[in-house]
Design an enzyme around this catalytic site. Sequence first.
Site, PDB file in Angstrom:
ATOM      1  N   PRO A 151      -6.222 -14.569  41.105  1.00  0.00           N
ATOM      2  CA  PRO A 151      -7.321 -15.430  41.570  1.00  0.00           C
ATOM      3  C   PRO A 151      -7.712 -16.484  40.528  1.00  0.00           C
ATOM      4  O   PRO A 151      -8.326 -17.484  40.878  1.00  0.00           O
ATOM      5  CB  PRO A 151      -8.483 -14.460  41.806  1.00  0.00           C
ATOM      6  CG  PRO A 151      -7.883 -13.107  41.903  1.00  0.00           C
ATOM      7  CD  PRO A 151      -6.611 -13.147  41.107  1.00  0.00           C
ATOM      8  N   GLU A 169      -7.790  -4.654  39.336  1.00  0.00           N
ATOM      9  CA  GLU A 169      -8.716  -5.703  38.887  1.00  0.00           C
ATOM     10  C   GLU A 169      -8.021  -6.802  38.087  1.00  0.00           C
ATOM     11  O   GLU A 169      -8.601  -7.853  37.845  1.00  0.00           O
ATOM     12  CB  GLU A 169      -9.861  -5.095  38.067  1.00  0.00           C
ATOM     13  CG  GLU A 169     -10.965  -4.490  38.915  1.00  0.00           C
ATOM     14  CD  GLU A 169     -11.520  -5.451  39.978  1.00  0.00           C
ATOM     15  OE1 GLU A 169     -12.114  -6.469  39.590  1.00  0.00           O
ATOM     16  OE2 GLU A 169     -11.371  -5.173  41.179  1.00  0.00           O
ATOM     17  N   ARG A 216      11.312 -23.892  51.420  1.00  0.00           N
ATOM     18  CA  ARG A 216      11.462 -25.065  52.284  1.00  0.00           C
ATOM     19  C   ARG A 216      11.942 -26.291  51.522  1.00  0.00           C
ATOM     20  O   ARG A 216      12.461 -27.232  52.112  1.00  0.00           O
ATOM     21  CB  ARG A 216      10.148 -25.376  53.004  1.00  0.00           C
ATOM     22  CG  ARG A 216       9.717 -24.285  53.963  1.00  0.00           C
ATOM     23  CD  ARG A 216       8.411 -24.589  54.655  1.00  0.00           C
ATOM     24  NE  ARG A 216       8.544 -25.561  55.726  1.00  0.00           N
ATOM     25  CZ  ARG A 216       8.316 -26.855  55.626  1.00  0.00           C
ATOM     26  NH1 ARG A 216       7.907 -27.374  54.485  1.00  0.00           N
ATOM     27  NH2 ARG A 216       8.472 -27.657  56.659  1.00  0.00           N
ATOM     28  N   ASP A 224      10.311 -35.137  56.702  1.00  0.00           N
ATOM     29  CA  ASP A 224      10.184 -36.388  55.963  1.00  0.00           C
ATOM     30  C   ASP A 224       9.336 -37.396  56.723  1.00  0.00           C
ATOM     31  O   ASP A 224       8.452 -38.017  56.150  1.00  0.00           O
ATOM     32  CB  ASP A 224      11.569 -36.996  55.696  1.00  0.00           C
ATOM     33  CG  ASP A 224      12.358 -36.166  54.695  1.00  0.00           C
ATOM     34  OD1 ASP A 224      11.728 -35.380  53.956  1.00  0.00           O
ATOM     35  OD2 ASP A 224      13.590 -36.296  54.666  1.00  0.00           O
TER      36      ASP A 224
HETATM   37  C1  9D3 Z   1     -14.734 -10.204  40.689  1.00  0.00           C
HETATM   38  C2  9D3 Z   1     -13.357 -10.023  40.244  1.00  0.00           C
HETATM   39  N1  9D3 Z   1     -12.377 -10.204  41.317  1.00  0.00           N
HETATM   40  C3  9D3 Z   1     -11.838 -11.609  41.258  1.00  0.00           C
HETATM   41  C4  9D3 Z   1     -12.193 -12.383  42.481  1.00  0.00           C
HETATM   42  C5  9D3 Z   1     -11.345  -9.226  41.060  1.00  0.00           C
HETATM   43  C6  9D3 Z   1     -10.104  -9.354  41.823  1.00  0.00           C
HETATM   44  C7  9D3 Z   1     -10.099  -9.450  43.207  1.00  0.00           C
HETATM   45  C8  9D3 Z   1      -8.908  -9.510  43.907  1.00  0.00           C
HETATM   46  C9  9D3 Z   1      -8.911  -9.322  41.148  1.00  0.00           C
HETATM   47  C10 9D3 Z   1      -7.720  -9.380  41.858  1.00  0.00           C
HETATM   48  C11 9D3 Z   1      -7.722  -9.465  43.211  1.00  0.00           C
HETATM   49  C12 9D3 Z   1      -6.451  -9.503  43.969  1.00  0.00           C
HETATM   50  N2  9D3 Z   1      -6.024 -10.874  44.279  1.00  0.00           N
HETATM   51  C13 9D3 Z   1      -4.929 -11.397  43.757  1.00  0.00           C
HETATM   52  O1  9D3 Z   1      -4.269 -10.733  43.007  1.00  0.00           O
HETATM   53  C14 9D3 Z   1      -4.563 -12.752  44.080  1.00  0.00           C
HETATM   54  C15 9D3 Z   1      -5.214 -13.757  44.865  1.00  0.00           C
HETATM   55  C16 9D3 Z   1      -6.442 -13.762  45.584  1.00  0.00           C
HETATM   56  O2  9D3 Z   1      -7.194 -12.788  45.663  1.00  0.00           O
HETATM   57  N3  9D3 Z   1      -6.797 -14.912  46.239  1.00  0.00           N
HETATM   58  C17 9D3 Z   1      -6.026 -16.029  46.228  1.00  0.00           C
HETATM   59  N4  9D3 Z   1      -4.883 -16.067  45.544  1.00  0.00           N
HETATM   60  C18 9D3 Z   1      -4.486 -14.941  44.889  1.00  0.00           C
HETATM   61  S1  9D3 Z   1      -3.097 -14.823  43.994  1.00  0.00           S
HETATM   62  C19 9D3 Z   1      -3.382 -13.251  43.567  1.00  0.00           C
END
Ligand code: 9D3
Length: 255
Positions: free
Chosen positions: A93, A120, A158, A173
């Site tokens: 995230p 986490e 793609r 395109d």
């Molecule tokens: C408050 C802490 N959280 C962050 C928003 C902890 C957390 C939540 C969800 C940590 C990891 C995750 C799992 N998500 C992913 O690994 C992830 C992700 C996402 O949740 N949203 C958009 N892109 C991605 S890429 C990996």
Amino acid sequence: MLEYSQMRIDILTLFPTMFCGALQESILKRAQQRGLLHLVIHQIRDYALDRHQMTDDLPYGGGVGMIMKPEPVFRAVRTVLGGTQAPVILLTPQGRTFTHAVAQELAQHPRLMLICGHYEGVDERVRERLIIDELSIGDYVLTGGELAAMVVVDAVARFVPGVLGAAEGAHDDSYAGGLLEGPQYTRPPVFEGRQVPEVLLSGDHARIARWKRAMALQRTLVRRPDLLEAASLSAEDEALLREFRRTLGEPDGVE
Ligand code: 9D3
């Protein structure tokens, strides 16, 4: 016959079965069968050396949830790459937002490695020593990086030469002008009393092209006006937009 260079993507995950369906249908299936795309899924747990094959542990300093341990991830990356160079990318995230432009950029590499975060997060030393780039697919919370990795693979594939058929590629395109597509129709010409627009049945290709462009501009104006900033617009496009803005009762651009 034309030969294309293959792209290989290795994916490290604690949930390899999540990838079974999504990457084995349609265009990605065909790409793999044709040898254009080589996807290899690796179970991180297989690289844990302890008796219980532990991949996560409690966070130092306290806090909620579990953290992915560094050792299995380090062993997995080093074993799978075995000295070969490839960008190692973490799905998290906290990453930069994945876009069409990022997909195009990643597709220039012959090989990529994607690491799916879970729990986490991952131990910071993985970031410091293994990861060259971090990607998020958008501002919403997923349960892990797996679905995000599949989105990345799909969008990157793609751009690999030969993955889209000639027709699909040409279509892409001509429409990649940064606009949304307008309405699309197929047979029957009348469905539940609703007619396909007469222009599409006219056989007048120039008129059809103008109509499609106008519909794309109108839909983009209504749904994603932000996209119009970056779109390459002709004088005719600008004139159409002024007319749409007028009829929609919206303020015109600053003159
Ligand atoms: C408050 C802490 N959280 C962050 C928003 C902890 C957390 C939540 C969800 C940590 C990891 C995750 C799992 N998500 C992913 O690994 C992830 C992700 C996402 O949740 N949203 C958009 N892109 C991605 S890429 C990996």
